[in-house]
Structure formats: structure tokens, C-alpha cells
Design a protein around this motif. Sequence first.
Motif, PDB file in Angstrom:
ATOM      1  N   GLU A  18      -3.524  -1.358   3.657  1.00 13.32           N
ATOM      2  CA  GLU A  18      -3.159  -0.558   2.491  1.00 13.32           C
ATOM      3  C   GLU A  18      -1.809  -1.010   1.955  1.00 13.32           C
ATOM      4  OE1 GLU A  18      -1.861   4.039   1.371  1.00 13.32           O
ATOM      5  OE2 GLU A  18      -3.089   3.657   3.163  1.00 13.32           O
ATOM      6  N   GLY A  51       0.837  -0.021  -1.204  1.00 15.01           N
ATOM      7  CA  GLY A  51       1.039   0.938  -2.285  1.00 15.01           C
ATOM      8  C   GLY A  51       2.472   1.387  -2.409  1.00 15.01           C
ATOM      9  N   TYR A 111       0.301   4.649  -6.614  1.00 20.29           N
ATOM     10  CA  TYR A 111      -0.830   3.718  -6.640  1.00 20.29           C
ATOM     11  C   TYR A 111      -0.954   3.074  -5.275  1.00 20.29           C
ATOM     12  CZ  TYR A 111      -3.926  -0.098  -7.967  1.00 20.29           C
ATOM     13  OH  TYR A 111      -4.989  -0.965  -8.050  1.00 20.29           O
ATOM     14  N   ARG A 112      -2.177   2.943  -4.815  1.00 21.73           N
ATOM     15  CA  ARG A 112      -2.416   2.194  -3.591  1.00 21.73           C
ATOM     16  C   ARG A 112      -3.706   1.398  -3.728  1.00 21.73           C
ATOM     17  NH1 ARG A 112      -3.785   7.579  -1.652  1.00 21.73           N
ATOM     18  NH2 ARG A 112      -5.986   7.698  -1.015  1.00 21.73           N
ATOM     19  N   THR A 113      -3.672   0.198  -3.201  1.00 24.50           N
ATOM     20  CA  THR A 113      -4.854  -0.647  -3.186  1.00 24.50           C
ATOM     21  C   THR A 113      -4.989  -1.226  -1.787  1.00 24.50           C
ATOM     22  OG1 THR A 113      -6.021  -2.430  -4.340  1.00 24.50           O
ATOM     23  CG2 THR A 113      -3.663  -2.751  -3.923  1.00 24.50           C
ATOM     24  N   SER A 124      -9.978  -3.506  -4.118  1.00 20.64           N
ATOM     25  CA  SER A 124      -9.675  -2.760  -5.345  1.00 20.64           C
ATOM     26  C   SER A 124     -10.741  -1.719  -5.675  1.00 20.64           C
ATOM     27  CB  SER A 124      -9.498  -3.729  -6.513  1.00 20.64           C
ATOM     28  OG  SER A 124     -10.693  -4.466  -6.738  1.00 20.64           O
ATOM     29  N   ALA A 156      -9.129   1.419  -4.649  1.00 17.13           N
ATOM     30  CA  ALA A 156      -7.773   1.680  -5.131  1.00 17.13           C
ATOM     31  C   ALA A 156      -7.698   3.063  -5.761  1.00 17.13           C
ATOM     32  CB  ALA A 156      -7.367   0.608  -6.145  1.00 17.13           C
TER      33      ALA A 156
END
Length: 464
Positions: free
Chosen positions: A209, A211, A236-238, A255, A258
Motif C-alpha cells: 500500500e 498513500g 489517496y492510497r493505491t 489501481s 485504489a
Amino acid sequence: MPKRRPFYRSAAIIGILACLTGLPAAAQVTLDAPALRQAATLALRAGDAQRAKVYAEALLTRDVNDLNAHLIHARALRDLGQVAPARIAANRAWRLANTDAEKYSAALITAQVLSTAGKRTRAQLWLRRAAEHAPNDLLRARAERDFKYVKKRNPWHTSLTFTLAPNSNINNGSAQDRSELNYAISEILFGQPIEYNLTGSALALSGLEIGGSLRTRYRFHQTPVTAHDVKLGLSYRTFALSGSAKNTAPNASGSDFAFGTATLGYGFRRINFERKGEFSFDGELGQSWYGGSQYASYLRGAAFQSFSPSRTQRYRFGVDIERQFGQATPDVDSIALRSSLTQSLKSGDTLYLGLSAETTHSAEKDAEYNEVELRTGYVLHKPIMGADVQFGLGAAYRDYDVSRHAADGRQDHKIFADVTATFRQIDYYGFNPSVTLSASKTDSNIGLYDVNRIGLSIGIKSAF
């Protein structure tokens, strides 16, 4: 032997001092540079900023690269309310600084000038720089004290977080490889539930992870007992899939999972109960995205009251209400009651207990549930191997009356735990690295919702 200064520079010093005192130059006592610096410092301490300014300018006429003269000049200009030239003088001092002691002094006066100019966020950054270069613990403590003073008076408060976290289950996938078909359809067609294999992204996928988040508030009105804030949040996290996850779900990418949010809100605080309590209200409008597409909009409100009957005990209780307008998920209304106790123990350790109950309502009945959660925390007073350590442990029970997968609904039992170590001995600009190891296990009567997760996250925390 130190390099001798040209005579005209010494004469300039005498002349300036003569102008200051109004006496003939011949009647003045000649001061060398160290003595003049001492006189300028004493003038500052006595509150005579104008005299200190003239002395500093005399020193700078003698030597434009006189670091101490720039420091005195900046402080004197700041005390006189001449903020712009004071900032220039402080910048010159910083450029000339070489040792930690010099950089500390230059950073400290720069922060003072910025704070006087109302630029308190930038002042806080310079105070972190001062703390970084403090030549001893006493001077570092002063920088930390000044930082807290400026922070308390800064209408802006901003926090940044960054996440780099290996995770065994980035997609909230099932720990089982089999589940049951929709019970209504399978019973009509086959007379009994039918099991099927879970594949691809229905299974737990491991990965990394990556972000971050930003939360900032501006305090636009404040009295001795109340405060009004406007707030903004972005997150935001991808993910990057592991090799095994790519083999399990070859058509998936990180993604796809995400998740991002943007929020705008208002906050109110009021001190009550003879300064032993605080009432708070927060309202928030938000939008979330999942896999690059809109997921849900929401409107959230929370009201809480805290009360501290003593310095070692704090109670907090309140309510959260949320209305979710789904774009890729059902519309849901939820309300939660929450309470907690924070207790300082005789050992210096801190104990936390939290209990919450939540219920939801939706037009889609299988999105409705009731949940009870118990959460505990324990913070050690004494460090372990130089690290501050805190533990967390909890359990939750969630009950769905209706589920498309089972005739008797869905019941989830969840346990979770975490431990966080903050390494105070590693310090950079007032920030310490931290590591959190977390684990959770959800047992459901429906195999699709059996979820196991282990994660390790690396972050930073402010030291002051």
C-alpha cells in the motif's frame, strides 16, 4: 594573527555612535567589534531596539559578513516592527551560518520574525530547523517550547501522513476458497444451497500500500472558551500487487483497489464544566472514489462531550450520524453511539477503553446491519529499547438480518490487534519514524466474508 580591519571602518563606527549620542566624535570612547556587539546585545536586553539597530549597522559597515551583527540587526528591526528588512537580515544570517550553534541562532530569529509577521506556519518550520541544529538539549527545549507557543496561536493547523505498508489483503478478499451461491436462487433451482469456488480478486491479494493524506483547518473565530474551524481533507492510497497476487488474479492491477477521498467541513469547540470538559461538533461533506470511479458522496455529523474529573482521567461520549449517497454502492443512513475512558495509571502507563454501537438503514436490505465494537489500548510510559510502544486490541460483532447468500442473514465476528513503536532516538527536524504491525481476523457464516489481514506500516510522527 587576525586580519586587521581598515581604519576607515573603525572611523565609521565612531561616527555612527557619535550621531547616536549627539556628542562630538572626538569625545567618544572607541569600541572594538567585540565590545560593540556586547553593547548591542545589552541594548536589546534593555529594550532599546533603536540603539541596538544603530550598533548593528555600525558593525555591518565594518564587516558585511558579520553573522552576529546580522542576528542583532534582525532582532532589532523585528522589535521595531520593520518586518521586511528584518526578514532580509535573518536570511543573510542563515546564509552565513556554518556551525550548529550559528544555524540554531539564525533559524530561531527567522522564526521570530515570521511569527511577528503573522506567518506562523512558516515560523513553525523554522523552529523545527532550529531544533534540528540545537547544540544542546537546553536550547532544543527552547525551540520546542517556542514551537508549541506558535502552534497554539496559529489559525492554520495542517497534518500530513504518508503510508508505505506491506499488506496480506489489500482488496478485503476472502480467506476461503469456497462460498455459497445466492440462497434464494439456489434453493429454487436446486432445492439447497450450492457451493462454488472463489477465484481471482474475490480471494485475498497481497501487496504494498502506498498513500498519503492531508488534513488542514483554519480557525476563523476564537474566544477564550470557543473556537470555529473550517476544515479540508484529502487522501489517496493505491497498491502494488505482489507476485503471488498477480498469479492469483492475472487480470487485476493495484489501481483497481485504489481509494481516495476529498472532504470539506466545519468544526466547533466549546470549553465547559469549569474548564474540565469540552463540547465538540463536526460536520463534513465528502466524496470518495474507488478504482478511479466515483464510489459515494456523504454528509456526516458528530457531536461529542469530554469530561476530565481529574488530571489522570478523561471520559468522552457522543454520536456520529452519516448519510451516504452511493454511486457504486447502496444509499445508507447510519448512526453510532460512542464512549471512551482514558486513564493514567500510577505506573505512568495509559489505559484506553472504547465502546461503540452502530446501526444502519438502507433501501437495499442486505446493506443494513447492527454492530457492537469494543476497543482497548495501552501506552507504556517507559520506552522499550529506545522506542515508545503502544498496544491496541479489540473485537466487533456485526449482524445483517438479510443476506443474499444465506437464509438466516450474515453474522461477522472480528478480532483485531496492533502494536506501534515510535523511535524517539531517531529524530529529523522534530519527526520520529514509527512502525505499526496490525492483524485482524473476521469469521463469517458466509465464506466470502471470512477475511484475514496482516499489515506492516511505516510512518512518521511529530516529536513535539
